[in-house]
Design an enzyme around this catalytic site. Structure first.
Site, short mmCIF file in Angstrom:
data_model
loop_
_atom_site.label_atom_id
_atom_site.label_comp_id
_atom_site.label_asym_id
_atom_site.label_seq_id
_atom_site.Cartn_x
_atom_site.Cartn_y
_atom_site.Cartn_z
N SER A 248 0.84 -1.21 0.00
CA SER A 248 0.00 0.00 0.00
C SER A 248 0.87 1.26 0.00
O SER A 248 1.69 1.42 -0.91
CB SER A 248 -0.93 -0.05 1.20
N ASP A 340 -9.13 -4.75 -5.71
CA ASP A 340 -8.61 -3.78 -4.74
C ASP A 340 -9.51 -2.54 -4.72
O ASP A 340 -9.59 -1.82 -5.72
CB ASP A 340 -7.18 -3.40 -5.12
N HIS A 375 -7.13 -5.68 -1.35
CA HIS A 375 -5.97 -4.83 -1.14
C HIS A 375 -4.93 -5.43 -0.19
O HIS A 375 -3.73 -5.35 -0.42
CB HIS A 375 -6.46 -3.48 -0.58
#
Lengths: 438, 559
Positions: A248, A340, A375
């Protein structure tokens, strides 16, 4: 207290036997679960139960039918229902979810990596879907899942204002070094580094978003360069065998460092669920200020979960808004989930590929895209979280963030990507240097 | 003198010969690689061939097809690791034209033969690279965390074919002593060593011994003498370092770099086993409960004359599904021996039996040495203690009955003149009860025992005459009509201390006989390999015996 119901097979007069091998394994290690001494074609439920450090209970279960010998072999037999279906050797772990009645939007994360995750595995008669705590078991056993292999050392790093934890593999070393960066949730998340050390990498988890100690205005490129050098200069780390691993926001930092830093020159990088669409050359404080400007692009779904993926879409063509990935000189592996909902990582990867093609370093890029994964692609055999409680750093607001993904494809993504990440590190950090010169 | 050589002026149709100078082969480890490469000074090179340091290699002319005359080739040897700065010092290059003379000798660091030898042996390549796969030696121990009585698989991969290696285990005890074991192996043609299948050609164990690295552990040279290895804290594992070294070494492990190393843990407690302190009615013990709701069969666990509260065997039994209580009955401080008589053990037995997680009608007693004598006595005479079965290891029924422990030990003192001392000044206790008396008042009346009884003895028991006692017991039970309850396991060349498997054998150790206030070295007997076998086999049989008598269905029991 209820006396256990012990079903006795008429042939040999012994109780059902449940074995889990190994009983103490690493988090990314497969286990073999076998039940014997059942009746032939007996309906049973296999159930896993875990109490988190936060005291919440998580469970998973599968419905099985024993064969004519009264045996269930989870690696070979199909689960006919439950929290997972089909032939799923590790389903009892990756399909764990909070028990009915739990607080909502929970996430399961281990803070103390020196102790194991303790999971109770039980066998019940019949195909149950609830009431496990009130039903007597046919058999039960306890298994432990460890992030740190025997001999892995945990070292606190508090140096030059840098805060982190270094995990060293056992033995004299030296070892390749990996700088491990998590995302916008902040804190010092250690478990992935502990697991990497269990695979022979000196891995340092870095804290760079802390509510108290560091002010985000203080955290800029030099913070990460300091951290990288502390790792690189450690006596048990090989200076010329370094890597960065990001998830991320940590991936964005990785892109930025690998592209622009004159100090950070890793042999390879892995970026999970990341994007290059971040303002460059700014302190974290400024970056988050920028992100706030795009908050109008943040949506909320019908469950009131926050969807952030639209914030960087469409991917800008203006190079000033993106990290110039054409400058990256080392192999880069991207790991993204097709579902995601937090960052437009798949679109970013496509743009990254285009930029690198133009710049002539496309051959350095490997992209792994997992359909229907979300994600939070983490080490395998840990649960999937479609949406969890989250504190937005920039807004100081508690929300529920939608990460995306469907459980089974997400579990597959975690298992497959981890294997490929380890192989990628092995190839670039452990191969003979003769080969490196070719 | 240069280590490397290359033939000068090789013509286009001649072999290019390169390699080590004669005499250098011995100085360099077989792990060195000699490579020849075309240098074009753009930092790209093509490796034409590689071989191991001991060979002289020839490169046939066709390998140079496409190369221009005058192209430089370099011969280089390396101990390939890239990990250690000394490595760079070993890079030596000799350059020559394909058609020309040797142009120059280019050395990174000018080392003489001696220095190379030292540099290489010091380096001892912490990672060997095989030419085919270029991977480091890989050492795996599965499981990396196992129970003490669980077998492990030790495999080494990515060695050179037919490479001599030493597998070494190292453990530091709670007392801070170091214990080690090692075996000498030769890898197969794939460069693999599989301990469960391959033979150790020497070391602390020989032959095909999957668990040899554990049961042949012994104190490292220079340690204090007559040590015994026992774990006091059973909540933490025994930590063992396992390493692979190049060559067949028998010493100096801590001064030598390993090819690979890993750490494995051995646990007495399985996940979920609970440890409970028992301090009740003057009884001192520790109860270990298997995980889960229970209830479980109960086992009372009695050790010998050394005293103390020994927990590890009980912890291991709980890992196998038995609620097991280790009992302390020879406590130096808290209990006076005059207080310890039959009622002490009856109270302990009842505390265990009445525990909510213990099945009242599924009880057993396990004893070793003096603990076995107590087991015989309680099972024969007590109206309270009525177990479903008993296991007596290295025990004897030749003990005064109906006396408190104090009186028993006083009686034992009377036999001191029968205690012998061998040439190493070790105490040999076995003759104190020989010959086995025929007078029944000197023996526990085993004819009164009503439950199945398993005896486990070693023929080389130098501490107690257990084999002779077993023969006498068999005779007595025959007369009394309960012979069918008896099973005797006798292990040739095993000693007195038959304990859970894959733990070391101790032929003689320091011993402080309770209340004797005299430190001696007690000879327990046994030879290491047969003793290890006895521990492994007897434990399996003890568990099966308990399983049969404590876990079988009630239907079966009624048959």
């Amino acid at each position: 207290m209820l006396a256990p119901v012990r079903t006795v097979s008429t042939t040999n007069g012994t109780s059902p036997l449940l074995t889990v091998q190994p009983r103490r394994g690493l988090v990314d290690e497969k286990f073999q679960i076998v039940i014997t001494n059942l009746l032939p074609n007996q309906e049973v439920t296999l159930h896993s139960l875990h109490q988190s450090e936060d005291k919440d209970f998580w469970e998973a279960f599968g419905h099985y039918i024993s064969d004519e010998h009264g045996t269930v072999t989870v690696a070979k037999d199909e689960s006919l229902g439950g929290t997972y279906e089909g032939t799923e050797q590790m389903g009892l772990l990756w399909s764990l979810r909070p028990v009915p009645g739990s607080r909502s939007a929970l996430r399961l994360r281990k803070t103390n990596v020196l102790t194991p995750l303790v999971v109770n595995i039980s066998v019940y008669s019949g195909h149950l879907s609830q009431g496990f705590s009130k039903t007597p078991v046919l058999a039960m056993t306890v298994t432990e899942r460890w992030y740190a292999a025997p001999g892995v050392q945990r070292v606190n790093i508090r140096e030059n204002g840098v805060r982190g934890t270094l995990f060293l593999p056992p033995g004299p070393g030296p070892y390749p070094g990996v700088l491990d960066l998590w995302g916008g949730g902040g804190g010092l998340v250690e478990y992935r580094s502990a697991l990497l050390a269990s695979h022979g990498f000196a891995s340092m988890a870095l804290e760079y978003l802390s509510p108290d100690e560091l002010r985000t205005a203080d955290v800029d490129v030099s913070y990460f360069e300091n951290a990288y050098q502390i790792l690189k200069n450690h006596p048990k780390v090989q200076k010329d065998k370094m890597a960065m691993l990001g998830l991320s926001f940590g991936s964005a930092i990785t892109f930025s460092m690998a592209a622009y830093s004159t100090i950070i020159k890793p042999q390879c990088c892995v970026c999970i669920s990341g994007s290059h669409v971040v303002p460059v050359d700014k302190s974290l404080f400024e970056v988050f200020e920028e992100i706030k400007k795009n908050m109008d692009k943040v949506r909320v779904n019908e469950d009131n979960h926050v969807i952030q993926r639209g914030m960087i879409l469409p991917i800008p063509s203006d190079p000033a808004q993106k990290i110039d990935v054409g400058r990256i000189k080392c192999p880069v592996m991207l790991v993204n989930g097709g579902d995601d909902q937090n960052w437009a990582s798949v679109e970013s990867a496509q743009d990254i590929e285009m930029m690198m093609e133009k710049a002539g370093n496309r051959h350095l890029l490997t992209v792994l895209t997992y359909p229907d994964a979300g994600h939070l692609i983490e080490p395998p055999y840990t649960p999937h979280f479609r949406a969890t409680n989250f504190i937005l750093q920039e807004m100081k607001e508690k929300i529920v963030m939608l990460w995306g993904g469907q459980t089974k494809p997400h579990a597959y993504a975690q298992e497959d990507s981890w294997e490929k990440i380890l192989a990628f590190f092995q190839e670039h950090l452990y191969s003979s240097s003769l080969k490196a010169k070719l | 003198m240069d280590a490397l050589r290359i033939n000068k002026r090789p013509k286009r149709d001649q072999d290019l010969e390169y390699g080590l100078h004669q005499g250098m082969e011995d100085a360099l480890s077989p792990l060195c690689m000699v490579g020849i490469r075309i240098l074009n000074y753009l930092d790209n090179c093509l490796i034409l061939a590689q071989g191991h340091g001991r060979s002289v290699c020839k490169l046939p002319p066709d390998r140079f097809n496409g190369q221009q005359e005058g192209t430089r080739v370099g011969v280089q040897y390396k101990t390939v690791s890239g990990l250690n700065p000394i490595f760079a010092a070993c890079v030596r290059e000799v350059e020559c034209d394909l058609a020309g003379e040797s142009l120059q000798h280019r050395n990174d660091i000018n080392l003489g033969k001696q220095d190379i030898h030292v540099a290489v042996t010091q380096l001892f390549v912490s990672r060997t690279v095989s030419t085919e796969s270029r991977r480091c030696p890989l050492l795996t121990v599965q499981p990396c965390r196992g129970l003490v009585d669980e077998k492990f698989q030790v495999v080494i991969k990515n060695l050179l074919p037919n490479q001599e290696v030493t597998l070494d285990s190292l453990h530091q005890s709670e007392d801070k002593d170091f214990w080690e074991a090692f075996g000498h192996y030769i890898s197969d043609e794939q460069g693999t060593v599989t301990v469960a299948k391959d033979e150790s050609l020497g070391g602390t164990y020989e032959g095909k011994e999957q668990m040899g690295l554990l049961w042949s552990l012994r104190p490292v040279p220079g340690s204090r003498p007559a040590l015994r290895l026992r774990k006091t804290n059973v909540l933490t594992p025994i930590v063992i370092n396992i390493s692979v070294y190049n060559g067949h070494l028998s010493q100096g492990f801590n001064q030598t770099s390993s090819l690979a190393t890993t750490v494995t843990e051995r646990w007495y407690m399985a996940p979920g086993v609970q440890r409970v302190n028992i301090r009740e009615k003057g009884v001192l013990g520790t109860l270990f409960l298997p995980p889960g709701p229970g209830p479980y069969p109960g086992v009372l666990d009695l050790w010998g004359g050394g005293g103390g509260l020994i927990e590890y065997r009980s912890a291991l039994l709980a890992s196998h599904g038995f609620a097991c209580m280790a009992l302390e009955y020879l406590a130096p401080a808290k209990l006076k021996m005059t207080d310890v008589d039959g009622t002490y053990f009856e109270k302990a037995y009842q505390i265990l039996q009445n525990h909510p997680l213990v099945q009242k009608d599924k009880m057993a007693i396990l004893g070793l040495c003096f603990g076995s004598a107590i087991t015989f006595s309680m099972t024969a005479y007590s109206r309270v203690i009525k177990p479903q079965c008993c296991v007596c290891i290295s025990g004897s029924h030749v003990v005064p009955v109906d006396k408190c422990l104090f009186e028993v030990f006083e009686d034992i003192k009377k036999f001191k003149d029968k205690v012998q001392v061998n040439e190493d000044n070790h105490l040999v206790h076995r003759n104190t009860i020989l010959p086995i008396p025929s007078d029944p008042t000197l023996k526990v009346d085993v004819g009164r025992i009503k439950c199945p009884l398993l005896l486990v003895n070693g023929t080389d028991d130098q501490n107690w005459a257990t084999v002779e006692s077993a023969e006498d017991m068999e005779m007595m039970m025959n007369k009394a009509g309960n012979r069918h309850l008896l099973t005797v396991l006798t292990y040739p060349d095993a000693g007195h201390l038959i304990e859970p498997p894959y733990t070391p054998h101790f032929r003689a150790t320091n011993f402080l006989l309770h209340k004797m206030k005299e430190k001696v070295v007690m000879l327990w007997g046994g030879q290491t390999k047969p003793h290890a076998y006895a521990q492994e086999d007897s434990w399996e049989k003890i568990l099966a015996f308990f399983q049969e008598h404590l876990y079988s269905s009630n239907v079966n029991a009624k048959l």
